[in-house]
Design a protein around this motif. Structure first.
Motif, PDB file in Angstrom:
ATOM      1  N   GLU A 143       1.503  -0.372  -4.481  1.00 51.16           N
ATOM      2  CA  GLU A 143       0.235   0.126  -4.619  1.00 51.16           C
ATOM      3  C   GLU A 143      -0.706  -0.151  -5.814  1.00 51.16           C
ATOM      4  O   GLU A 143      -0.334  -0.188  -6.933  1.00 51.16           O
ATOM      5  N   GLN A 144      -1.913  -0.674  -5.214  1.00 51.87           N
ATOM      6  CA  GLN A 144      -2.961  -1.252  -6.272  1.00 51.87           C
ATOM      7  C   GLN A 144      -3.412  -0.226  -7.423  1.00 51.87           C
ATOM      8  O   GLN A 144      -3.657  -0.685  -8.568  1.00 51.87           O
ATOM      9  N   GLY A 174      -4.030   1.194   4.935  1.00 57.77           N
ATOM     10  CA  GLY A 174      -5.227   2.034   5.172  1.00 57.77           C
ATOM     11  C   GLY A 174      -6.463   1.618   5.833  1.00 57.77           C
ATOM     12  O   GLY A 174      -6.704   0.551   6.532  1.00 57.77           O
ATOM     13  N   GLY A 188       0.890  -1.361  -0.129  1.00 58.76           N
ATOM     14  CA  GLY A 188       0.028  -0.113  -0.110  1.00 58.76           C
ATOM     15  C   GLY A 188       0.835   1.272   0.091  1.00 58.76           C
ATOM     16  O   GLY A 188       1.801   1.330   0.728  1.00 58.76           O
ATOM     17  N   THR A 201      -4.375   7.054  13.301  1.00 59.12           N
ATOM     18  CA  THR A 201      -4.494   7.611  11.903  1.00 59.12           C
ATOM     19  C   THR A 201      -4.170   9.073  11.692  1.00 59.12           C
ATOM     20  O   THR A 201      -4.483   9.534  10.498  1.00 59.12           O
ATOM     21  N   LEU A 260      -1.908  12.004  10.452  1.00 56.16           N
ATOM     22  CA  LEU A 260      -0.825  12.185   9.766  1.00 56.16           C
ATOM     23  C   LEU A 260       0.499  12.754  10.242  1.00 56.16           C
ATOM     24  O   LEU A 260       1.414  12.403   9.948  1.00 56.16           O
ATOM     25  N   TRP A 315      -5.591  10.275  -2.772  1.00 50.63           N
ATOM     26  CA  TRP A 315      -5.788  10.484  -1.370  1.00 50.63           C
ATOM     27  C   TRP A 315      -7.235  10.612  -1.374  1.00 50.63           C
ATOM     28  O   TRP A 315      -7.545  11.560  -1.389  1.00 50.63           O
ATOM     29  N   HIS A 316      -7.993   9.618  -0.821  1.00 51.25           N
ATOM     30  CA  HIS A 316      -9.740   9.876  -0.703  1.00 51.25           C
ATOM     31  C   HIS A 316     -10.177  10.732  -1.683  1.00 51.25           C
ATOM     32  O   HIS A 316     -10.661  11.780  -1.456  1.00 51.25           O
ATOM     33  N   GLN A 323      -6.631  18.809   8.413  1.00 55.39           N
ATOM     34  CA  GLN A 323      -6.828  18.876   9.768  1.00 55.39           C
ATOM     35  C   GLN A 323      -5.830  18.845  10.623  1.00 55.39           C
ATOM     36  O   GLN A 323      -5.785  19.018  11.758  1.00 55.39           O
ATOM     37  N   VAL A 335      -0.914  -6.396  -3.754  1.00 54.17           N
ATOM     38  CA  VAL A 335      -0.191  -7.661  -3.129  1.00 54.17           C
ATOM     39  C   VAL A 335      -1.415  -8.477  -2.806  1.00 54.17           C
ATOM     40  O   VAL A 335      -2.414  -8.030  -2.139  1.00 54.17           O
ATOM     41  N   GLY A 345      -0.403   4.961   0.654  1.00 56.67           N
ATOM     42  CA  GLY A 345      -0.912   5.980   1.133  1.00 56.67           C
ATOM     43  C   GLY A 345       0.082   6.740   1.714  1.00 56.67           C
ATOM     44  O   GLY A 345       1.176   6.459   1.592  1.00 56.67           O
ATOM     45  N   PRO A 346      -0.439   7.911   2.405  1.00 55.12           N
ATOM     46  CA  PRO A 346       0.361   8.913   2.940  1.00 55.12           C
ATOM     47  C   PRO A 346       1.498   7.993   4.076  1.00 55.12           C
ATOM     48  O   PRO A 346       2.511   8.455   4.310  1.00 55.12           O
ATOM     49  N   PHE A 347       0.969   7.120   4.858  1.00 59.13           N
ATOM     50  CA  PHE A 347       2.007   6.464   5.874  1.00 59.13           C
ATOM     51  C   PHE A 347       2.863   6.026   5.195  1.00 59.13           C
ATOM     52  O   PHE A 347       4.364   6.161   5.538  1.00 59.13           O
TER      53      PHE A 347
HETATM   54  C1  LIG Z   1     -11.761  12.127   3.642  1.00 59.31           C
HETATM   55  C2  LIG Z   1     -10.574  11.865   4.917  1.00 59.31           C
HETATM   56  C3  LIG Z   1      -9.886  13.082   5.301  1.00 59.31           C
HETATM   57  C4  LIG Z   1      -8.758  12.732   6.228  1.00 59.31           C
HETATM   58  N1  LIG Z   1      -8.138  13.820   6.631  1.00 59.31           N
HETATM   59  C5  LIG Z   1      -7.051  13.830   7.501  1.00 59.31           C
HETATM   60  C6  LIG Z   1      -6.496  15.101   7.996  1.00 59.31           C
HETATM   61  O1  LIG Z   1      -6.757  15.946   7.585  1.00 59.31           O
HETATM   62  N2  LIG Z   1      -5.389  14.803   8.875  1.00 59.31           N
HETATM   63  C7  LIG Z   1      -5.123  13.636   9.435  1.00 59.31           C
HETATM   64  O2  LIG Z   1      -4.233  13.632  10.366  1.00 59.31           O
HETATM   65  N3  LIG Z   1      -5.907  12.403   9.017  1.00 59.31           N
HETATM   66  C8  LIG Z   1      -6.857  12.685   8.139  1.00 59.31           C
HETATM   67  N4  LIG Z   1      -7.367  11.405   7.672  1.00 59.31           N
HETATM   68  C9  LIG Z   1      -6.952  10.040   8.451  1.00 59.31           C
HETATM   69  C10 LIG Z   1      -5.818   9.587   7.853  1.00 59.31           C
HETATM   70  O3  LIG Z   1      -4.877  10.041   8.237  1.00 59.31           O
HETATM   71  C11 LIG Z   1      -5.928   9.113   6.422  1.00 59.31           C
HETATM   72  O4  LIG Z   1      -6.946   8.294   5.956  1.00 59.31           O
HETATM   73  C12 LIG Z   1      -4.717   8.622   5.787  1.00 59.31           C
HETATM   74  O5  LIG Z   1      -5.003   8.314   4.196  1.00 59.31           O
HETATM   75  C13 LIG Z   1      -4.104   7.162   6.147  1.00 59.31           C
HETATM   76  O6  LIG Z   1      -2.994   6.860   5.410  1.00 59.31           O
HETATM   77  P1  LIG Z   1      -2.728   5.192   5.138  1.00 59.31           P
HETATM   78  O7  LIG Z   1      -1.519   5.337   4.445  1.00 59.31           O
HETATM   79  O8  LIG Z   1      -2.570   4.452   6.240  1.00 59.31           O
HETATM   80  O9  LIG Z   1      -3.829   4.829   4.198  1.00 59.31           O
HETATM   81  P2  LIG Z   1      -4.494   5.008   2.795  1.00 59.31           P
HETATM   82  O10 LIG Z   1      -4.411   6.362   2.659  1.00 59.31           O
HETATM   83  O11 LIG Z   1      -5.908   4.629   3.024  1.00 59.31           O
HETATM   84  O12 LIG Z   1      -3.787   4.282   1.710  1.00 59.31           O
HETATM   85  C14 LIG Z   1      -3.671   3.004   1.788  1.00 59.31           C
HETATM   86  C15 LIG Z   1      -3.336   2.220   0.608  1.00 59.31           C
HETATM   87  O13 LIG Z   1      -2.876   0.897   0.509  1.00 59.31           O
HETATM   88  C16 LIG Z   1      -3.633   0.301  -0.701  1.00 59.31           C
HETATM   89  N5  LIG Z   1      -3.726  -1.092  -0.597  1.00 59.31           N
HETATM   90  C17 LIG Z   1      -4.474  -1.691   0.232  1.00 59.31           C
HETATM   91  N6  LIG Z   1      -4.444  -3.052   0.116  1.00 59.31           N
HETATM   92  C18 LIG Z   1      -3.477  -3.286  -0.709  1.00 59.31           C
HETATM   93  C19 LIG Z   1      -2.895  -4.316  -1.513  1.00 59.31           C
HETATM   94  N7  LIG Z   1      -3.201  -5.492  -1.119  1.00 59.31           N
HETATM   95  N8  LIG Z   1      -1.940  -4.070  -2.495  1.00 59.31           N
HETATM   96  C20 LIG Z   1      -1.589  -2.964  -2.631  1.00 59.31           C
HETATM   97  N9  LIG Z   1      -1.946  -1.911  -2.235  1.00 59.31           N
HETATM   98  C21 LIG Z   1      -2.817  -1.930  -1.462  1.00 59.31           C
HETATM   99  C22 LIG Z   1      -4.953   1.121  -0.931  1.00 59.31           C
HETATM  100  O14 LIG Z   1      -5.012   1.040  -2.487  1.00 59.31           O
HETATM  101  C23 LIG Z   1      -4.426   2.579  -0.588  1.00 59.31           C
HETATM  102  O15 LIG Z   1      -4.067   3.254  -1.404  1.00 59.31           O
HETATM  103  C24 LIG Z   1      -8.507  11.545   6.777  1.00 59.31           C
HETATM  104  C25 LIG Z   1      -9.399  10.483   6.376  1.00 59.31           C
HETATM  105  C26 LIG Z   1     -10.372  10.671   5.393  1.00 59.31           C
HETATM  106  C27 LIG Z   1     -11.061   9.368   5.083  1.00 59.31           C
END
Ligand SMILES: Cc1cc2nc3c(=O)[nH]c(=O)nc-3n(C[C@H](O)[C@H](O)[C@H](O)COP(=O)(O)OP(=O)(O)OC[C@H]3O[C@@H](n4cnc5c(N)ncnc54)[C@H](O)[C@@H]3O)c2cc1C
Length: 435
Positions: free
Chosen positions: A38-39, A160, A14, A400, A402, A45-46, A57, A122, A16-18
């Motif tokens: 990443e798939q 995510g 994956g 969760t 950022l 991002w959302h 935020q 994956v 995402g931002p993390f």
């Molecule tokens: C609308 C919204 C707004 C937000 N705003 C904020 C904010 O302003 N401040 C804050 O601190 N937090 C915010 N958050 C919370 C959070 O920080 C975010 O959701 C952030 O995107 C989390 O990052 P992530 O990398 O864990 O996950 P995600 O951004 O969800 O990314 C995960 C990625 O993994 C990929 N993936 C999953 N399974 C597989 C696989 N098997 N193989 C390959 N790829 C895969 C997905 O396609 C996805 O792209 C917000 C959440 C939402 C829903």
């Protein structure tokens, strides 16, 4: 099926931002060869919630790298500078950048990182004990459907979250009953509807309601907002409350007994689930303006009411069965479009659950996690599986967030390379949680 010969130091699932932040920080660390899959075809991002006017935020300082290393070339300020927007950003005088700009910034970073591969899903991970110990990672190319097996000493899960749709909302046409995560692709459909109802009262619900409220008079639809909560509660955003999103609080929370952690976490909803004050103010200001001259907007806001069921009507639209839980009275409400703002849950892929004999799980079926973000294993395999997602039960309310994810990436990198690449300053706030 192709087998990749090289053994990588770290494979990430994956982007995402993390994991993108981790990839960006690792780009400057010598001696570590990572690969992230990443798939999706690109970083996004959302995307269904990148509504014009919505903002982050967290301050822009919580970008992918600055909290770890302000001199890193992948900082938000460097993105601004390289895109020749320094003066515009300077005169903007804002810490809370537009959400669309955060996405554009992350895309700019992702395009520069060869370690991040897109369009690759994956589908499995498998611990292997040979002469060497490593993980086998099965990856499917989403365009060609070709499968390649990679090998890595360590893994990091950054998969995510996934939108939650109550059972009673499932099985209807996706352009009539949908989650806020799919709001923008359905925005035009909303503009042409006779009536729209938003259900839920978190930030996504409020942003969707505000956007529709802005257009309600011009488009002429009836707009309703229903929540089972006792009110449209604002997020706890005072500066001292924000200190819960600090390394100090994570450290304090982590050492508590699991039962106590669950109890505390259940009381902390307003730190991350409420509505930002500015969004509530925007909504109130619009409602006030619409009411000038004694006019009544075709808008309803109903609290204390739980949606029990949804039925499609023969002549179009939906009947929504609701229950006022304080008056203990049922009522029905009708709407053409129903938008479910019912939140997200951690996305833990099935292939992680399939490692049930390999990992340690608690009595609620959640994986156990070490303080430095490694999944606890039943067996003594050298390689680690680091984890970003689904760790609120172990690391608390900031999991969760950022801004805190940069701290987590520092911890992961230090653990991975076995030395302090990033100094850890654990006294970061004014108040004390521990004694
Ligand atoms: C609308 C919204 C707004 C937000 N705003 C904020 C904010 O302003 N401040 C804050 O601190 N937090 C915010 N958050 C919370 C959070 O920080 C975010 O959701 C952030 O995107 C989390 O990052 P992530 O990398 O864990 O996950 P995600 O951004 O969800 O990314 C995960 C990625 O993994 C990929 N993936 C999953 N399974 C597989 C696989 N098997 N193989 C390959 N790829 C895969 C997905 O396609 C996805 O792209 C917000 C959440 C939402 C829903």
């Amino acid at each position: 099926m192709e087998q990749h010969e090289k053994v990588f130091d770290l494979i990430g699932v994956g982007v995402g931002p993390f994991n993108l932040g981790l990839a960006a920080l690792l780009d400057e660390v010598d001696g570590v060869e990572p690969l992230f899959f990443e798939q999706n075809d690109e970083f996004d991002w959302h995307p269904g919630m990148l509504i014009e006017g919505t903002k982050m935020q967290v301050p822009f300082i919580a970008d992918l790298v600055t909290m770890a290393d302000p001199t890193n070339k992948y900082s938000f300020l460097n993105y601004i500078s390289k895109n020749e927007r320094m003066y515009q950003f300077y005169f903007l005088q804002r810490l809370d950048i537009p959400r669309r700009e955060y996405n554009d910034y992350c895309q700019w970073v992702s395009r520069q990182l060869n370690s991040c591969q897109f369009g690759k899903r994956v589908t499995n991970i498998r611990p292997v004990r040979d002469n060497e110990q490593y993980y086998e990672v099965t990856v499917v190319d989403t365009k060609t459907e070709e499968t390649t097996v990679y090998r890595s000493k360590n893994l990091v899960m950054g998969t995510g979250s996934t939108p939650v749709m109550p059972k009673s909302f499932q099985g209807f046409p996706e352009d009539e009953v949908f989650h806020t995560a799919d709001f923008l692709p359905n925005h035009d459909r909303c503009r042409n509807a006779n009536s729209i109802t938003v259900i839920g009262s978190g930030q996504s619900a409020a942003e969707t309601f505000r956007e529709l409220l802005k257009e309600q008079k011009e488009c002429g639809f009836r707009l309703d907002w229903i929540t089972r909560s006792p009110g449209f509660a604002s997020m706890e955003e005072s500066k001292l409350s924000l200190e819960h999103f600090s390394p100090d609080y994570v450290n304090y929370f982590y050492q508590l007994p699991q039962e106590q952690k669950d109890e505390i976490f259940a009381t902390q909803g307003l730190y991350y689930k409420g509505i930002s004050n500015h969004t509530i103010n925007d909504i109130y200001n619009l409602l006030y303006e619409y009411s000038v001259g004694g006019k009544e907007a075709d808008v309803g806001m109903q609290v204390l009411s739980e949606v029990k069921d949804l039925k499609k009507k023969a002549d179009g639209g939906y009947e929504i069965d609701c229950y006022h839980w304080q008056k203990q009275e049922a009522f029905t409400h009708e709407s053409d479009i129903v938008i479910s703002a019912t939140g997200y849950k951690p996305h833990v892929p099935d292939f992680v659950h399939e490692l049930s004999d390999f990992l340690e799980w608690d009595e609620k079926g959640r994986y156990k996690v070490t303080k430095d973000y490694r999944l606890k294993k039943q067996e003594d395999l050298q390689g680690e599986i680091y984890v970003h997602s689904g760790i609120s039960h172990t690391h608390g309310v900031g999991s969760t967030n950022l801004g805190l994810s940069v701290h987590r990436n520092k911890v992961i990198i230090n653990q991975l390379v076995g030395r302090e690449v990033f100094p850890m300053n654990e006294k970061t706030i004014f108040q004390s949680f521990d004694i």
